[in-house]
Design a protein around this motif. Structure first.
Motif, PDB file in Angstrom:
ATOM      1  N   GLY A 193     -48.206 -17.642  -3.713  1.00 35.30           N
ATOM      2  CA  GLY A 193     -47.827 -18.854  -4.446  1.00 35.30           C
ATOM      3  C   GLY A 193     -47.902 -20.114  -3.599  1.00 35.30           C
ATOM      4  O   GLY A 193     -48.573 -20.167  -2.564  1.00 35.30           O
ATOM      5  N   GLY A 194     -47.188 -21.122  -4.075  1.00 34.65           N
ATOM      6  CA  GLY A 194     -47.243 -22.448  -3.454  1.00 34.65           C
ATOM      7  C   GLY A 194     -46.820 -22.470  -1.989  1.00 34.65           C
ATOM      8  O   GLY A 194     -47.394 -23.226  -1.194  1.00 34.65           O
ATOM      9  N   HIS A 203     -41.043 -23.978  -7.549  1.00 34.65           N
ATOM     10  CA  HIS A 203     -40.110 -23.681  -8.639  1.00 34.65           C
ATOM     11  C   HIS A 203     -39.603 -22.252  -8.515  1.00 34.65           C
ATOM     12  O   HIS A 203     -38.613 -21.876  -9.119  1.00 34.65           O
ATOM     13  N   ASP A 204     -40.305 -21.463  -7.688  1.00 30.40           N
ATOM     14  CA  ASP A 204     -39.882 -20.083  -7.438  1.00 30.40           C
ATOM     15  C   ASP A 204     -40.438 -19.653  -6.088  1.00 30.40           C
ATOM     16  O   ASP A 204     -41.084 -20.433  -5.400  1.00 30.40           O
ATOM     17  N   ASP A 206     -42.813 -16.519  -4.536  1.00 27.24           N
ATOM     18  CA  ASP A 206     -43.699 -15.437  -4.978  1.00 27.24           C
ATOM     19  C   ASP A 206     -43.999 -14.474  -3.832  1.00 27.24           C
ATOM     20  O   ASP A 206     -44.396 -14.917  -2.749  1.00 27.24           O
TER      21      ASP A 206
HETATM   22 MG    MG Z   1     -44.432 -20.139  -7.104  1.00 28.57          MG
END
Ligand code: MG
Ligand code: DCP
Length: 360
Positions: A193-194, A203-204, A206
């Motif tokens: 993810g990011g 936002h989360d 991963d």
């Molecule tokens: Mg993410």
């Protein structure tokens, strides 16, 4: 198709996966406007329009300097009539009237608030809006039946809408590592993810989990979740299979995936006036067999647009089908094996783009 377009001032490849897009964005005034319209389109189930705005925003993110005049954009790919109109408005007036009126609209505001609830997508939010529900208070008063995820989402609304920091992501990474090693020693955890792309917030968080011995990863997810629950470090974690009849399987969905909410203990200096000593954080766990791991890492690192463009490139330019599981060459009629992201880019005839430059 024209994979490459020459212009007087900027020379930019037309697929985002051919470009190096760092987090250093010189045109955030324009990309913020286009991203908001993309988001609004996506929330309204207008995916085509959403992608068009995302592509335009991604192109601007890849430019080496700030755009100050429309003439600089002549001949560039990915900029449709509508996006150009928005860009012109921002360049001439500082803001886009369409963006401003969207932001003010009752519907957009309600969609933002309602889809901000974990477990609530555009379809559910739209149904609620049609029933006159525009905010959390109206939702609570409405007596709507919420599923387990949505109840947790509502309960932890503020926490889950507060960006996750890299420090929090690292702290969660340690918990996941411990959980995975406890239930299956030798397992490996990768941050995707990011945060893998170098973002400082998300936002989360991963994670991708695998084991070097093929097959050992089978059944791992429920064990990890059970361990986490027994440690009281998770709250309301739940397993969702998106392969149900309501939603056809997409190429993202065949892994064992767990959308969960972690209860993360705050460090002393983060404690707030409320004296709450923990906070809720969204965590995505995905398990992949080692034979598919390179494809899974590539597929879960993002950005979403970069992934979409990789698949479009594979299909349209190479007659191949790329997913988070495999790469299939339709011409040779065979799967192409890979153990690294570099190999996959090479099969696709693309220059290797490292994660920090996939921020399209
Ligand atoms: Mg993410
Ligand atoms: N992904 C994707 N398509 C989806 C869902 C996910 O390609 N429908 C991939 C690309 C994403 C990655 O999974 O980058 C993780 O999904 P997130 O929604 O968490 O996206 P990010 O991590 O990039 O964003 P954020 O920083 O907001 O978490």
């Amino acid at each position: 198709s024209r994979p490459f377009t020459e212009v007087a001032l900027f020379s930019v490849s037309s697929y985002a996966c051919q470009r190096r897009t760092t987090l250093d964005n010189h045109n955030s005034n324009l990309t913020d406007a286009l991203s908001l319209l993309a988001e609004n389109a996506e929330l309204s189930n207008e995916d085509g329009r959403g992608v068009a705005f995302r592509r335009a925003a991604a192109l601007l993110k890849a430019l080496p300097t700030q755009v100050i005049s429309m003439s600089q954009l002549r001949g560039l790919p990915c900029l449709g009539e509508h996006s150009l109109r928005v860009i012109k408005d921002v360049l001439e007036n500082g803001v886009s009237s369409e963006v401003e009126s969207t932001k003010q609209s009752k519907r957009y505001k309600a969609l933002k608030i309602l889809t901000g609830i974990f477990g609530v997508g555009a379809k559910t939010a739209d149904r609620w809006i049609r029933e006159g529900i525009y905010n959390l208070e109206q939702l609570r008063d409405s007596g709507q039946t919420l599923n387990r995820a949505q109840k947790a989402g509502l309960e932890h609304y503020d926490d889950l809408n507060e960006p996750v920091t890299k420090a929090e992501a690292d702290a969660i990474g340690e918990i996941v590592q411990k959980a995975v090693n406890s239930v299956l020693p030798g397992s490996e955890v990768a941050l995707t993810g990011g945060f893998r792309r170098g973002k400082l917030t998300g936002h989360d968080v991963d994670f991708l989990i695998t084991h070097p011995e093929e097959g050992k990863e089978v059944g791992l997810m429920p064990k990890v979740v059970a361990w986490l629950e027994s440690q009281k470090t998770t709250r309301n974690s739940y397993l969702e299979s998106k392969d149900g009849p309501a939603r056809p399987a997409s190429n993202m969905d065949r892994f064992e995936r767990c959308f969960s909410i972690f209860k993360l203990t705050k460090r002393k200096e983060q404690e707030t006036a409320s004296h709450k000593i923990w906070r809720a954080v969204r965590v995505d766990l995905v398990v992949s067999p080692i034979s598919q791991f390179a494809f899974a890492v590539l597929g879960w690192t993002g950005s979403k647009l970069f992934e979409r463009e990789l698949r479009r490139w594979a299909g349209h330019e190479k007659n191949m089908s790329l997913s988070s599981h495999a790469l299939f060459d339709n011409t040779q009629n065979k799967y192409l094996r890979a153990t690294s992201e570099e190999e996959i880019f090479a099969y696709l005839g693309l220059e290797y783009i490292p994660p920090s430059e996939r921020n399209a």
